[in-house]
Motif scaffolding. Structure first.
Motif, mmCIF file in Angstrom:
data_model
loop_
_atom_site.group_PDB
_atom_site.id
_atom_site.type_symbol
_atom_site.label_atom_id
_atom_site.label_comp_id
_atom_site.label_asym_id
_atom_site.label_seq_id
_atom_site.Cartn_x
_atom_site.Cartn_y
_atom_site.Cartn_z
ATOM 1 N N TYR A 191 0.906 -1.321 0.008
ATOM 2 C CA TYR A 191 -0.016 0.103 0.034
ATOM 3 C C TYR A 191 0.836 1.229 0.095
ATOM 4 O O TYR A 191 0.592 2.367 -0.733
ATOM 5 C CB TYR A 191 -0.967 -0.116 1.220
ATOM 6 C CG TYR A 191 -1.822 1.262 1.393
ATOM 7 C CD1 TYR A 191 -2.891 1.517 0.570
ATOM 8 C CD2 TYR A 191 -1.458 2.361 2.277
ATOM 9 C CE1 TYR A 191 -3.424 2.720 0.656
ATOM 10 C CE2 TYR A 191 -2.020 3.411 2.696
ATOM 11 C CZ TYR A 191 -3.169 3.610 1.564
ATOM 12 O OH TYR A 191 -3.741 5.023 1.819
ATOM 13 N N LEU A 255 1.166 -7.646 -4.671
ATOM 14 C CA LEU A 255 0.277 -6.901 -4.044
ATOM 15 C C LEU A 255 0.188 -5.294 -4.323
ATOM 16 O O LEU A 255 -0.681 -4.553 -4.560
ATOM 17 C CB LEU A 255 0.520 -6.951 -2.449
ATOM 18 C CG LEU A 255 0.166 -8.288 -1.815
ATOM 19 C CD1 LEU A 255 0.254 -8.221 -0.335
ATOM 20 C CD2 LEU A 255 -1.580 -8.814 -2.134
ATOM 21 N N TYR A 258 -1.129 -4.998 -7.819
ATOM 22 C CA TYR A 258 -2.556 -5.059 -7.714
ATOM 23 C C TYR A 258 -3.250 -3.955 -7.085
ATOM 24 O O TYR A 258 -4.054 -3.441 -7.691
ATOM 25 C CB TYR A 258 -2.978 -6.471 -6.792
ATOM 26 C CG TYR A 258 -4.576 -6.661 -6.953
ATOM 27 C CD1 TYR A 258 -4.950 -7.607 -7.901
ATOM 28 C CD2 TYR A 258 -5.294 -6.006 -6.142
ATOM 29 C CE1 TYR A 258 -6.590 -7.779 -7.909
ATOM 30 C CE2 TYR A 258 -6.736 -6.356 -6.092
ATOM 31 C CZ TYR A 258 -7.241 -7.327 -7.254
ATOM 32 O OH TYR A 258 -8.708 -7.504 -7.138
ATOM 33 N N MET A 259 -2.650 -3.330 -5.869
ATOM 34 C CA MET A 259 -3.387 -2.257 -5.255
ATOM 35 C C MET A 259 -3.131 -0.981 -6.291
ATOM 36 O O MET A 259 -3.913 -0.209 -6.179
ATOM 37 C CB MET A 259 -2.762 -2.175 -4.027
ATOM 38 C CG MET A 259 -2.833 -3.106 -3.057
ATOM 39 S SD MET A 259 -2.136 -2.881 -1.461
ATOM 40 C CE MET A 259 -2.372 -4.247 -0.505
ATOM 41 N N LEU A 262 -6.089 -0.435 -8.668
ATOM 42 C CA LEU A 262 -7.459 0.087 -8.163
ATOM 43 C C LEU A 262 -7.618 1.380 -8.460
ATOM 44 O O LEU A 262 -7.072 2.232 -8.555
ATOM 45 C CB LEU A 262 -7.424 -0.179 -6.487
ATOM 46 C CG LEU A 262 -7.042 -1.537 -6.038
ATOM 47 C CD1 LEU A 262 -6.777 -1.677 -4.361
ATOM 48 C CD2 LEU A 262 -8.202 -2.603 -6.365
ATOM 49 N N SER A 289 -8.391 -5.979 -2.307
ATOM 50 C CA SER A 289 -7.192 -6.684 -2.654
ATOM 51 C C SER A 289 -7.465 -8.397 -2.448
ATOM 52 O O SER A 289 -6.282 -8.817 -2.369
ATOM 53 C CB SER A 289 -6.096 -5.983 -2.000
ATOM 54 O OG SER A 289 -6.021 -4.733 -2.299
#
Length: 376
Positions: A191, A255, A258-259, A262, A289
């Protein structure tokens, strides 16, 4: 035109066939291992698992009684007994190893001046007009048929006497924390790299990508020496931290990608509404997620469950510390001929990964594809 959006490719059938072949190639050995885990040693030695539902033929021999066992029936001296075991039926019998089924049930053969008859129920009668003087019984070669038979005794033996039960608990103790810890750390790091502005973010992202190609073998000894210096030594804490370190680069990379894909509008709207970074992360990022988190959890769980090298280095080799792969390695050395034990142990070892994979497989492709094509 072929290959345009909305049109079905002419190679779709080839892709489907290839996928079907891969599924069959993976499923058949697994099914064979499962069936073999319920068979006994004699059945495994006699026939393949694909014949487990049919009767299996076996060849062997039994010895008659000796001179001390003979009885007298009129003018005849007789030795009697039975050549069949429990559940077996007679296919044929013989007096030589090269012809174990030369005679059928009820037929009589000459044997060193005596007459030998073997009946359909397995009972035999060896009779002679002269007393028997042998100190070792004559051999009767028999070909028998055994009906299909399945047993749970293999599992009972493996889970108790062979130490698989203890190793199973050790593996669960290693795998569950070693899967959860890197996910928690990687989610926060991903993140920050995807949505928070701070100096050096690009360098950190490049470092994570670079760590993906570093083989873990080069870090085993230095990391173990570090653990010993700070007092961790060999134990569960050490192996949890080792698996966390080795799994973090892939987790953060997956991750983060993917994040970063968003919707930005959702995050910006939350910030305008006064949400803190932690609130955005907990209430927006994590729920969205979940496919990526699940896909990495599958990979990490399978990797840790099937690991032997890291467990050997950071946990130890005592009987109380061995994980499933360690016990299987020992069984291969000490019980290489007991295929029923090896098959049962191997299936117990793969059963949990199979359950995890099938329970979460729908998230695997979604998470990997989204993480591979989206970036920020």
């Amino acid at each position: 035109m072929e290959g345009m959006a909305g049109q079905k490719s002419s190679l779709t059938w080839l892709v489907n066939i290839a996928a079907l072949v891969l599924v069959v190639m993976w499923t058949i050995p697994t099914a064979g291992l499962f069936v073999s885990s319920f068979r006994d040693r004699d059945q495994i030695s006699a026939t393949g698992w694909w014949k487990s539902m049919t009767s299996s033929e076996q060849t062997g021999f039994v010895r008659t009684g000796t001179a001390d066992d003979q009885t007298q029936d009129g003018d005849l001296y007789v030795l009697e007994g039975n050549v069949l075991g429990e559940g077996q039926s007679l296919v044929g019998w013989g007096t030589r190893s090269r012809e174990p089924a030369a005679y059928k049930a009820g037929e009589t053969a000459e044997l060193d001046g005596a007459q030998l008859t073997v009946n359909e129920d397995g009972s035999y009668r060896l009779e002679s007009t002269a007393p028997f003087e042998m100190r070792r019984g004559e051999r009767i070669f028999v070909t028998t048929a055994s009906p299909p038979h399945f047993t749970l005794s293999n599992y009972s033996r493996v889970l108790s006497a062979e130490g698989i039960g203890r190793a199973f608990m050790n593996t669960m103790t290693v795998t569950i924390p070693a899967t959860i810890i890197p996910i928690l750390i990687a989610a926060f790091a991903a993140y920050a790299l995807a949505w928070m502005e701070f100096p050096g973010r690009a360098l950190l992202t490049a470092a994570v990508v670079g760590l993906l190609v570093v083989p873990l073998q080069v870090a085993l000894i230095p990391l173990l020496r570090l653990h010993n210096e700070i007092g961790i030594g060999k134990g569960y804490l050490g192996i949890w931290l080792a698996h966390t370190g080795f799994g973090l680069p892939l987790a953060i990379y997956l991750l983060r990608n993917y994040m970063a894909g968003l919707p930005r509008e959702v995050i910006e709207s939350a910030r305008v509404d006064g949400a803190t970074e932690f609130q955005i992360f907990r209430k927006i990022i994590l729920p969205l997620s979940f496919p990526a988190l699940a896909s990495f959890a599958i990979f990490q769980f399978l990797w840790v469950w099937n690991d032997l090298l890291v467990a050997t280095v950071f946990l130890g080799n005592t009987r109380e510390q061995l994980v499933m792969t360690g016990v299987l390695r020992e069984l291969m050395g000490s019980k290489g001929g007991e295929w029923e034990i090896l098959a049962t142990s191997a299936f117990i070892s793969i059963s949990v990964p199979l359950l995890v994979f099938f329970a979460m497989q729908k998230y695997l492709v979604r998470g990997l594809l989204a993480g591979s094509v989206k970036g920020g």
